[in-house]
Design a protein around this motif. Structure first.
Motif, PDB file in Angstrom:
ATOM      1  N   ALA A 473       0.845  -1.208   0.000  1.00 60.45           N
ATOM      2  CA  ALA A 473       0.000   0.000   0.000  1.00 60.45           C
ATOM      3  C   ALA A 473       0.873   1.248   0.000  1.00 60.45           C
ATOM      4  O   ALA A 473       0.649   2.207  -0.746  1.00 60.45           O
ATOM      5  N   ALA A 476       2.299   1.760  -3.368  1.00 61.69           N
ATOM      6  CA  ALA A 476       1.279   2.207  -4.329  1.00 61.69           C
ATOM      7  C   ALA A 476       1.012   3.706  -4.190  1.00 61.69           C
ATOM      8  O   ALA A 476       0.720   4.379  -5.173  1.00 61.69           O
ATOM      9  N   ASP A 502      -6.158   1.747   0.964  1.00 57.78           N
ATOM     10  CA  ASP A 502      -5.237   2.879   0.798  1.00 57.78           C
ATOM     11  C   ASP A 502      -5.862   3.876  -0.167  1.00 57.78           C
ATOM     12  O   ASP A 502      -6.909   3.597  -0.753  1.00 57.78           O
ATOM     13  N   ILE A 515      -3.389 -10.745 -10.027  1.00 52.92           N
ATOM     14  CA  ILE A 515      -2.569 -10.123  -8.993  1.00 52.92           C
ATOM     15  C   ILE A 515      -2.002 -11.130  -7.980  1.00 52.92           C
ATOM     16  O   ILE A 515      -0.915 -10.953  -7.453  1.00 52.92           O
ATOM     17  N   THR A 521       4.269  -8.752 -11.070  1.00 50.32           N
ATOM     18  CA  THR A 521       4.742  -7.523 -10.395  1.00 50.32           C
ATOM     19  C   THR A 521       4.748  -6.359 -11.390  1.00 50.32           C
ATOM     20  O   THR A 521       4.943  -6.570 -12.583  1.00 50.32           O
ATOM     21  N   LYS A 523       6.561  -3.750 -10.250  1.00 54.50           N
ATOM     22  CA  LYS A 523       7.720  -2.993  -9.734  1.00 54.50           C
ATOM     23  C   LYS A 523       8.947  -3.395 -10.537  1.00 54.50           C
ATOM     24  O   LYS A 523       9.293  -4.587 -10.565  1.00 54.50           O
ATOM     25  N   GLY A 527      10.927  -5.722  -7.092  1.00 55.85           N
ATOM     26  CA  GLY A 527       9.710  -6.561  -7.036  1.00 55.85           C
ATOM     27  C   GLY A 527       9.978  -8.011  -7.447  1.00 55.85           C
ATOM     28  O   GLY A 527      10.592  -8.260  -8.473  1.00 55.85           O
ATOM     29  N   LEU A 528       9.493  -8.928  -6.587  1.00 59.28           N
ATOM     30  CA  LEU A 528       9.602 -10.366  -6.922  1.00 59.28           C
ATOM     31  C   LEU A 528       8.282 -10.903  -7.468  1.00 59.28           C
ATOM     32  O   LEU A 528       8.243 -11.931  -8.122  1.00 59.28           O
ATOM     33  N   GLY A 529       7.223 -10.242  -7.125  1.00 61.23           N
ATOM     34  CA  GLY A 529       5.883 -10.707  -7.540  1.00 61.23           C
ATOM     35  C   GLY A 529       5.430 -11.941  -6.785  1.00 61.23           C
ATOM     36  O   GLY A 529       4.603 -12.702  -7.285  1.00 61.23           O
ATOM     37  N   LEU A 530       5.972 -12.101  -5.570  1.00 63.83           N
ATOM     38  CA  LEU A 530       5.591 -13.300  -4.797  1.00 63.83           C
ATOM     39  C   LEU A 530       4.782 -12.962  -3.553  1.00 63.83           C
ATOM     40  O   LEU A 530       4.116 -13.828  -2.988  1.00 63.83           O
ATOM     41  N   GLY A 531       4.855 -11.695  -3.106  1.00 63.48           N
ATOM     42  CA  GLY A 531       4.243 -11.314  -1.827  1.00 63.48           C
ATOM     43  C   GLY A 531       2.782 -11.691  -1.739  1.00 63.48           C
ATOM     44  O   GLY A 531       2.369 -12.365  -0.792  1.00 63.48           O
ATOM     45  N   SER A 533       0.955 -13.695  -3.711  1.00 61.17           N
ATOM     46  CA  SER A 533       0.691 -15.127  -3.901  1.00 61.17           C
ATOM     47  C   SER A 533       0.942 -15.898  -2.603  1.00 61.17           C
ATOM     48  O   SER A 533       0.142 -16.745  -2.194  1.00 61.17           O
ATOM     49  N   ALA A 556      -6.889   0.917  -3.411  1.00 63.86           N
ATOM     50  CA  ALA A 556      -7.101  -0.541  -3.392  1.00 63.86           C
ATOM     51  C   ALA A 556      -7.584  -0.965  -2.014  1.00 63.86           C
ATOM     52  O   ALA A 556      -7.254  -0.343  -1.010  1.00 63.86           O
ATOM     53  N   PHE A 558      -7.762  -4.529   0.266  1.00 63.92           N
ATOM     54  CA  PHE A 558      -7.484  -5.963   0.438  1.00 63.92           C
ATOM     55  C   PHE A 558      -8.325  -6.446   1.605  1.00 63.92           C
ATOM     56  O   PHE A 558      -8.242  -5.883   2.700  1.00 63.92           O
TER      57      PHE A 558
HETATM   58  P1  ADP Z   1       5.711  -7.271  -5.544  1.00 61.04           P
HETATM   59  O1  ADP Z   1       5.359  -6.361  -4.420  1.00 61.04           O
HETATM   60  O2  ADP Z   1       7.076  -7.883  -5.417  1.00 61.04           O
HETATM   61  O3  ADP Z   1       5.476  -6.661  -6.902  1.00 61.04           O
HETATM   62  P2  ADP Z   1       3.275  -8.558  -4.810  1.00 61.04           P
HETATM   63  O4  ADP Z   1       2.771  -9.906  -5.106  1.00 61.04           O
HETATM   64  O5  ADP Z   1       3.298  -8.166  -3.400  1.00 61.04           O
HETATM   65  O6  ADP Z   1       4.706  -8.486  -5.471  1.00 61.04           O
HETATM   66  O7  ADP Z   1       2.442  -7.517  -5.625  1.00 61.04           O
HETATM   67  C1  ADP Z   1       2.165  -7.773  -6.968  1.00 61.04           C
HETATM   68  C2  ADP Z   1       1.653  -6.525  -7.675  1.00 61.04           C
HETATM   69  O8  ADP Z   1       0.340  -6.168  -7.192  1.00 61.04           O
HETATM   70  C3  ADP Z   1       2.448  -5.288  -7.420  1.00 61.04           C
HETATM   71  O9  ADP Z   1       3.581  -5.224  -8.263  1.00 61.04           O
HETATM   72  C4  ADP Z   1       1.434  -4.205  -7.739  1.00 61.04           C
HETATM   73  O10 ADP Z   1       1.385  -3.955  -9.117  1.00 61.04           O
HETATM   74  C5  ADP Z   1       0.121  -4.800  -7.315  1.00 61.04           C
HETATM   75  N1  ADP Z   1      -0.322  -4.245  -5.996  1.00 61.04           N
HETATM   76  C6  ADP Z   1      -0.126  -4.809  -4.799  1.00 61.04           C
HETATM   77  N2  ADP Z   1      -0.703  -4.050  -3.806  1.00 61.04           N
HETATM   78  C7  ADP Z   1      -1.255  -2.977  -4.411  1.00 61.04           C
HETATM   79  C8  ADP Z   1      -1.983  -1.821  -3.947  1.00 61.04           C
HETATM   80  N3  ADP Z   1      -2.257  -1.586  -2.660  1.00 61.04           N
HETATM   81  N4  ADP Z   1      -2.404  -0.911  -4.882  1.00 61.04           N
HETATM   82  C9  ADP Z   1      -2.126  -1.082  -6.189  1.00 61.04           C
HETATM   83  N5  ADP Z   1      -1.452  -2.160  -6.705  1.00 61.04           N
HETATM   84  C10 ADP Z   1      -1.017  -3.072  -5.810  1.00 61.04           C
END
Ligand code: ADP
Length: 569
Positions: A473, A476, A502, A515, A521, A523, A527-531, A533, A556, A558
Motif C-alpha cells: 500500500a 502504491a 489505501d 494479482i 509484479t 515494480k 519486485g519479486l511478484g511473490l508477496g 501469492s 485498493a 485488500f
Molecule cells: P511485488 O510487491 O514484489 O510486486 P506482490 O505480489 O506483493 O509483489 O504484488 C504484486 C503486484 O500487485 C504489485 O507489483 C502491484 O502492481 C500490485 N499491488 C499490490 N498491492 C497494491 C496496492 N495496494 N495498490 C495497487 N497495486 C497493488
C-alpha cells in the motif's frame, strides 16, 4: 543362454513328457482292456467247444444204449434201418459221419452207407478211438480221415449187447465246423485261436497256416508216439517257432506280438489259446495324443498368459511404488522450495524496507548521541536530576531500537507453524514496527478501527501477510499527495473481516484476476511478484480468504476473512 530360450526348452520338455506320459498310460490302459477282452473271448470259445464236445459225447452215449444199434451188432440189418437211423442222427447233430464197428473193428452200419465212399466194410481197428472204447473208455480223439485227409474229432464208446457182446459206436465231426463256428463267436478279426494237444500240436485254428503245426519243435519221443498211433497218418508236424515272452502272457508269432489267454478244455488234455494282437499305435492312441497335445498347448498358453499378467502386475506395483516415492520426494522438495520462497520474500521485503529501517534506527541513535552529550554536560554542571531525565529518554530510545531489531529478526526467521488465537491489534502493532519506518518516511497516516478482536492464525506468518499488504500500500501511494491507510475490522460470531484500504491509484482492472499469481509484479526494481501469492496461500492455510478490490473512493482494498477461534471443521 537367454531366458526366452530356457523357457522355450522347458515348455518343449514338458510338452514331450506330457505326450510320452499320455502314450504310456494309453498303452497300459489299452493292454488291460485287451487282456480283459481276450480272456472273455477265450472263455466264450472254451465254453462253446466244451459244450459241443459234451453234446457229441452225449449223443454217442445215447447211441451206445440204443436197442436198434444193439440189433445191428446182433443180426444182419433189414432194409438198412440202422444205417438210415445213423444217417438221421448225423444230419440232426451236425456230425460228419456216424458209424458202428463190431468187435473186430469192421464197420457194420454207417451214416454214409449210401455214398460212394461208404465206410461199410472198412476196418478201423488200428484207430486208437476203437481200442480205447473197446477197453471201456468214453473217447474224444483227434485224427486225420484216412481217405479224405480231413482233420476230425472222433467221439467213441463201447456198445454192449447181449451177453459179452461188444462193438463201438463212433461219431466223427470235421474240425472245420469249430473253426467256422468260431467266426460266428465274434472274437474280433485280428484275434486267432488254437486248440493244442498234449504235444502242443495245433489241432484246431482259425489261422489255416497254423493247422497241424506244433507251437514248438516236437521231442523225439513225441514224434515216435505219433508215428505209431498214425494219428496224423505219417504227416510231418513242423514247428511254428513261436517265441514266448517271459511271464507276461505274450508271444511273438510270425513277427507279430500277441496277448495270450490260455485255458484247458474241461475233460480233455487239450489246451485252448486265444491270441489277440498287441497294436503299438492305433486310432485311440492318435486321438488321445491329439487331445493331450491340445491340452498341453492350452496349459502352456495359459501359463504363459498368467506369467505375462503377473510380470505386468509386478512391474505395475514396482512402478506404482517408485511413483509414490517420487511423489513424496517431489512433495518434500516442493515444501523446501516453498519454505525457501517464503524466506526469500521476507528477505526481499526487508530489503525493500531496509532504507527506512536504517533511518528509523539511525534517528534514535543520533538522538541518543545528543542525549549522551547533554548528559555529560549536565553531570559536569552537577545537575544530576536533569541528566537522569536524559538517561531515561536514552533508555526509551534503546528499547525502541531493541523492539525494531527484535521484530526484524523474528520476521526473517524460519519458525515452525503454530496456530493460535491472538489479538489482531497486537499483530498489527508488530507489523507496524517493521513497516512503520517506511510509512513514516512517506508520511502515511494510519487509521485503525475495530481491531480489538482475536484471530486464529500463526502469529509470525500472519505478521508477514500484514507487512506485505501494508508495504504494498505504501509503495502504491508513493506519488500521491495525501497518503493514508485504513485498517478496519468487523466481526460476527465466528469470523473477523479486516479491510486494508489505501488511497493510492488502485489496481488495474485487467490485473485484478492475476494479482495473486506468482511473479506478477509492476515494480521494475526490487519486485519479486511473490508477496501476494504467498500471502494468499498463508491466509488459506488458516482456512481464511484474501481478496483484492478497488475501493469506491479510489485506492485498493485488500479484504481478509479469518476465524476467531479454531474452526470446528
Ligand atoms: P511485488 O510487491 O514484489 O510486486 P506482490 O505480489 O506483493 O509483489 O504484488 C504484486 C503486484 O500487485 C504489485 O507489483 C502491484 O502492481 C500490485 N499491488 C499490490 N498491492 C497494491 C496496492 N495496494 N495498490 C495497487 N497495486 C497493488
Amino acid at each position: 543362454m537367454s531366458r526366452q530360450l530356457i523357457k522355450f526348452a522347458t515348455y518343449l520338455v514338458l510338452f514331450v513328457l506330457g505326450l510320452g506320459l499320455t502314450h504310456t498310460l494309453t498303452q497300459e490302459q489299452l493292454l488291460e482292456q485287451n487282456q480283459e477282452r481276450t480272456a472273455r473271448h477265450a472263455t466264450a470259445l472254451n465254453d462253446y467247444i466244451h459244450s459241443e464236445f459234451t453234446r457229441f459225447s452225449t449223443i454217442v452215449s445215447f447211441l451206445s444204449s440204443s436197442a436198434l444199434v444193439h440189433q445191428a451188432l446182433q443180426y444182419d440189418q433189414q432194409d438198412n434201418a440202422v444205417d438210415r437211423y445213423l444217417s438221421d442222427v448225423q444230419r440232426a447233430s451236425g456230425a460228419s459221419d456216424v458209424y458202428l464197428l463190431n468187435a473186430q473193428g469192421t464197420v457194420v452200419a454207417s451214416s454214409n452207407w449210401h455214398l460212394p465212399h461208404s465206410y461199410k466194410g472198412n476196418n478201423f481197428a488200428f484207430r486208437p478211438y476203437f481200442a480205447r472204447a473197446m477197453a471201456g473208455e468214453t473217447v474224444t480223439d483227434f485224427a486225420l480221415g484216412q481217405r479224405s485227409m480231413r482233420r476230425g474229432f472222433y467221439f467213441s464208446k463201447a456198445v454192449d449187447f447181449a451177453e459179452n457182446g461188444r462193438g463201438v459206436i463212433v461219431l466223427k465231426v470235421n474240425a472245420s465246423k469249430f473253426e467256422t463256428d468260431k467266426a460266428r463267436l465274434d472274437t474280433g478279426e485280428e484275434s486267432h485261436f488254437v486248440l493244442l494237444d498234449a504235444n502242443d500240436v495245433v489241432l484246431l485254428s482259425d489261422h489255416p497256416d497254423w493247422q497241424l503245426h506244433a507251437t514248438k519243435a516236437l521231442s523225439g519221443e513225441a514224434q515216435e508216439q505219433l508215428a505209431q498211433s498214425q494219428q496224423f497218418l505219417g504227416q510231418t508236424i513242423n514247428p511254428l517257432g513261436w517265441h514266448w515272452l517271459a511271464n507276461d502272457g505274450q508271444i511273438i508269432a510270425e513277427q507279430r506280438r500277441y496277448l495270450v489267454s490260455a485255458s484247458t478244455l474241461e475233460g480233455t488234455s487239450y489246451r485252448l489259446l486265444m491270441l489277440s494282437p498287441i497294436v503299438p499305435f492305433n486310432e485311440v492312441h492318435a486321438a488321445r495324443l491329439g487331445l493331450a497335445m491340445l491340452l498341453l498347448l492350452l496349459v502352456i498358453a495359459l501359463v504363459e498368459y498368467l506369467s505375462v499378467k503377473v510380470a505386468g502386475y509386478r512391474q505395475l506395483l514396482f512402478s506404482q511404488r517408485t511413483l509414490e516415492e517420487q511423489v513424496q520426494e517431489r512433495t518434500r522438495e516442493l515444501e523446501q522450495a516453498q519454505d525457501a520462497l517464503i524466506r526469500a520474500t521476507k528477505l526481499a521485503t526487508i530489503g525493500q524496507l531496509s532504507a527506512s529501517v536504517n533511518h528509523e534506527i539511525n534517528q534514535p541513535l543520533s538522538a541518543m548521541s545528543a542525549y549522551v552529550a547533554a548528559c555529560k554536560r549536565l553531570l559536569m554542571r552537577s545537575e544530576p536530576e536533569k541528566a537522569m531525565e536524559n538517561l531515561q529518554l536514552i533508555e526509551q530510545l534503546i528499547r525502541r531500537v531493541h523492539a525494531i531489531a527484535g521484530q526484524l529478526k523474528s520476521f526473517s526467521q524460519k519458525r515452525p507453524v503454530k496456530m493460535q488465537s491472538i489479538s489482531l491489534q497486537q499483530s498489527v502493532q508488530n507489523a507496524l514496527l517493521v513497516v512503520g519506518p517506511e510509512l513514516n518516511k512517506h508520511h502515511v497516516s494510519v487509521h485503525e478501527s475495530g481491531l480489538e478482536v482475536s484471530v486464529w492464525v500463526d502469529p509470525y506468518q500472519f505478521e508477514q501477510v500484514l507487512v506485505n499488504l501494508l508495504s504494498n500500500a505504501c509503495h502504491a501511494m508513493e506519488h500521491c499527495q495525501n497518503k493514508w491507510l485504513r485498517l478496519e475490522a468487523s466481526s460476527n460470531e465466528s469470523k473477523v473481516y479486516l479491510s486494508i484500504i489505501d488511497n493510492g491509484p488502485g489496481i488495474d482492472q485487467h490485473a485484478l484476476s492475476t494479482i495473486f499469481e506468482p511473479f506478477y509484479t509492476t515494480k521494475s526494481e526490487h519486485g519479486l511478484g511473490l508477496g501476494l501469492s504467498i500471502s494468499k496461500q498463508i491466509i488459506e492455510s488458516f482456512q481464511g480468504n484474501l481478496s483484492a478490490h478497488n475501493h469506491r473512493d479510489g485506492g485498493a482494498e485488500f479484504l481478509l476473512s479469518l476465524h476467531q477461534q479454531e474452526p470446528q471443521s
